[in-house]
Design an enzyme around this catalytic site. Structure first.
Site, short mmCIF file in Angstrom:
data_model
loop_
_atom_site.label_atom_id
_atom_site.label_comp_id
_atom_site.label_asym_id
_atom_site.label_seq_id
_atom_site.Cartn_x
_atom_site.Cartn_y
_atom_site.Cartn_z
N TYR A 199 2.34 40.19 -27.65
CA TYR A 199 2.95 39.13 -26.84
C TYR A 199 4.46 39.32 -26.72
CZ TYR A 199 3.54 34.20 -25.32
OH TYR A 199 3.83 33.05 -24.64
N LYS A 252 6.30 39.79 -23.17
CA LYS A 252 7.29 38.81 -22.70
C LYS A 252 8.69 39.42 -22.58
CE LYS A 252 4.75 35.16 -21.95
NZ LYS A 252 4.37 34.89 -20.55
N1 LIG Z 1 2.93 26.62 -24.28
C1 LIG Z 1 4.09 27.13 -24.65
O1 LIG Z 1 4.86 26.54 -25.44
C2 LIG Z 1 4.55 28.45 -24.09
C3 LIG Z 1 5.71 29.01 -24.63
C4 LIG Z 1 6.19 30.21 -24.10
C5 LIG Z 1 5.49 30.80 -23.05
N2 LIG Z 1 4.35 30.24 -22.57
C6 LIG Z 1 3.68 30.92 -21.47
O2 LIG Z 1 3.35 29.99 -20.45
C7 LIG Z 1 2.16 30.46 -19.76
C8 LIG Z 1 1.11 29.36 -19.78
O3 LIG Z 1 0.78 29.05 -21.11
P1 LIG Z 1 0.01 27.73 -21.56
O4 LIG Z 1 0.64 27.30 -22.82
O5 LIG Z 1 -0.10 26.80 -20.41
O6 LIG Z 1 -1.43 28.38 -21.91
P2 LIG Z 1 -2.89 27.80 -21.69
O7 LIG Z 1 -3.75 28.64 -22.55
O8 LIG Z 1 -2.93 26.32 -21.85
O9 LIG Z 1 -3.18 28.13 -20.15
C9 LIG Z 1 -3.26 29.44 -19.66
C10 LIG Z 1 -4.22 29.47 -18.48
O10 LIG Z 1 -4.26 30.80 -17.99
C11 LIG Z 1 -5.61 31.14 -17.72
N3 LIG Z 1 -5.75 32.61 -17.79
C12 LIG Z 1 -5.83 33.39 -18.90
N4 LIG Z 1 -5.95 34.67 -18.53
C13 LIG Z 1 -5.94 34.71 -17.18
C14 LIG Z 1 -6.03 35.75 -16.20
N5 LIG Z 1 -6.15 37.04 -16.56
N6 LIG Z 1 -6.00 35.40 -14.89
C15 LIG Z 1 -5.89 34.11 -14.51
N7 LIG Z 1 -5.80 33.09 -15.39
C16 LIG Z 1 -5.83 33.39 -16.70
C17 LIG Z 1 -6.40 30.42 -18.79
O11 LIG Z 1 -7.77 30.28 -18.44
C18 LIG Z 1 -5.65 29.09 -18.86
O12 LIG Z 1 -6.17 28.13 -17.96
C19 LIG Z 1 1.76 31.74 -20.46
O13 LIG Z 1 2.32 32.84 -19.78
C20 LIG Z 1 2.39 31.59 -21.82
O14 LIG Z 1 2.58 32.82 -22.45
C21 LIG Z 1 3.87 29.08 -23.07
#
Ligand SMILES: NC(=O)c1ccc[n+]([C@@H]2O[C@H](COP(=O)([O-])OP(=O)(O)OC[C@H]3O[C@@H](n4cnc5c(N)ncnc54)[C@H](O)[C@@H]3O)[C@@H](O)[C@H]2O)c1
Length: 301
Positions: free
Chosen positions: A155, A159
């Protein structure tokens, strides 16, 4: 900040942060292509947007391949006639320490995040350049990519790589008036539910309780909706002059990240740097400026 007439693709927008982005862009008038691997949540996302008077369709395809990227761009153009905004949000975690991480775990995370962001942005950039009216690419970084995190080799690589691509694309796409920025979010979603130090705050949010200022400000932690305003801002005409930036957001915190930059510089006198010369200068000039790794939080007062 009206987005009427704009067409957006948001990958991974069936739940979590992507859903909040899709809903916020639609609330401000954009037509949205919702994407997810999970057809049920994608459909539910479309219904939630339509139910609130917005416009959305679902394209269920796993982001990562060129074919998936093209399918998303084609759907936006086929359904709504154009593409103005791409939000590269789809993501997964396969956390484990380096010595336990399998090739499959490494590849899965790199494929979805890094390759997905590359393939989708390439397809979108080709379309936006053809349109000749500029555009917005928003990629998603993470504090892990900025500073590292225990158990997240794959990851962190993905990122950090995404923010590296953002800087490069900001240069390459400037002439076409396509801005490219990274959002570095933190929010309560399925992805952060299992992070031990966030557990009390995740529980509080689930119970509908307000979060303490320490969580919302120092940790920069809140709901997915708290992050969506930044995506809407970057998608808008107001943000036309902002590109190549990494912007952190979460809870009540909004922050501009620096890019890596030299912090201490010394010069040798035409002889280059031998190991001995480095050892000599290190203690006086570099030791005190060594960089920390991992997120550093102010203690709760
Ligand atoms: N939640 C946080 O605090 C946080 C922090 C830093 C970065 N992020 C980033 O934000 C983004 C969203 O994260 P989140 O927390 O909402 O995660 P989440 O797991 O709640 O949602 C992610 C969604 O992406 C979908 N998904 C997974 N693989 C996929 C693919 N190959 N094609 C299409 N859809 C796909 C999943 O089914 C899910 O609905 C990610 O890139 C994550 O790395 C989140």
């Amino acid at each position: 900040m009206d987005l009427t007439g704009k067409v957006a693709v948001v990958t991974g927008s069936g739940r979590g942060l992507g859903l909040a982005y899709a809903q916020e862009l639609a609330r401000r008038g954009a037509a949205v292509v919702v994407n997810d691997v999970d057809a049920d949540v994608a459909q539910a996302a479309v219904e939630s947007i339509s139910g609130s008077g917005g416009t959305a369709v679902a394209e269920v395809v796993p982001v990562g391949t060129s074919e998936a990227a093209q399918a998303l761009v084609d759907r936006a153009v086929g359904e709504f006639g154009r593409l103005d905004v791409l939000v590269n949000n789809a993501g997964i975690l396969r956390d484990t320490t380096l010595w336990k991480m399998t090739d499959e775990q490494f590849d899965a995370v790199i494929t979805t995040h890094l390759r997905g962001t590359f393939t989708c942005t390439r397809a979108a950039a080709i379309r936006m350049r053809e349109q000749g009216e500029g555009g917005r690419v928003i990629a998603i970084g993470s504090p892990t990519g900025q500073v590292g995190n225990f158990g997240q080799t794959n990851y962190a690589a993905a990122k950090a790589g995404i923010v590296g691509m953002v800087r490069t694309w900001a240069m390459e796409l400037a002439r076409a008036q396509i801005t490219v920025n990274a959002v570095v979010p933190v929010a309560a979603t399925a992805m952060t539910e299992t992070v031990p130090f966030l557990e009390p705050y995740v529980t509080a949010l689930k119970n509908g309780d307000p979060l303490p200022p320490y969580a919302r400000k120092q940790l920069g932690f809140g709901s997915a909706q708290d992050v969506a305003g930044l995506v809407a801002f970057l998608a808008s005409d107001e943000a036309a002059g902002i590109t190549g930036q990494a912007i952190g957001v979460g809870g009540d915190r909004l922050a501009l990240w620096t890019h890596p930059t030299e912090t201490v510089v010394e010069f040798a006198d035409g002889t280059g740097w031998s190991a001995e010369a480095i050892a000599e200068v290190w203690g006086q000039r570099f030791e005190g400026s060594k960089q920390t790794v991992g997120q550093q939080f102010e203690p709760e007062s």
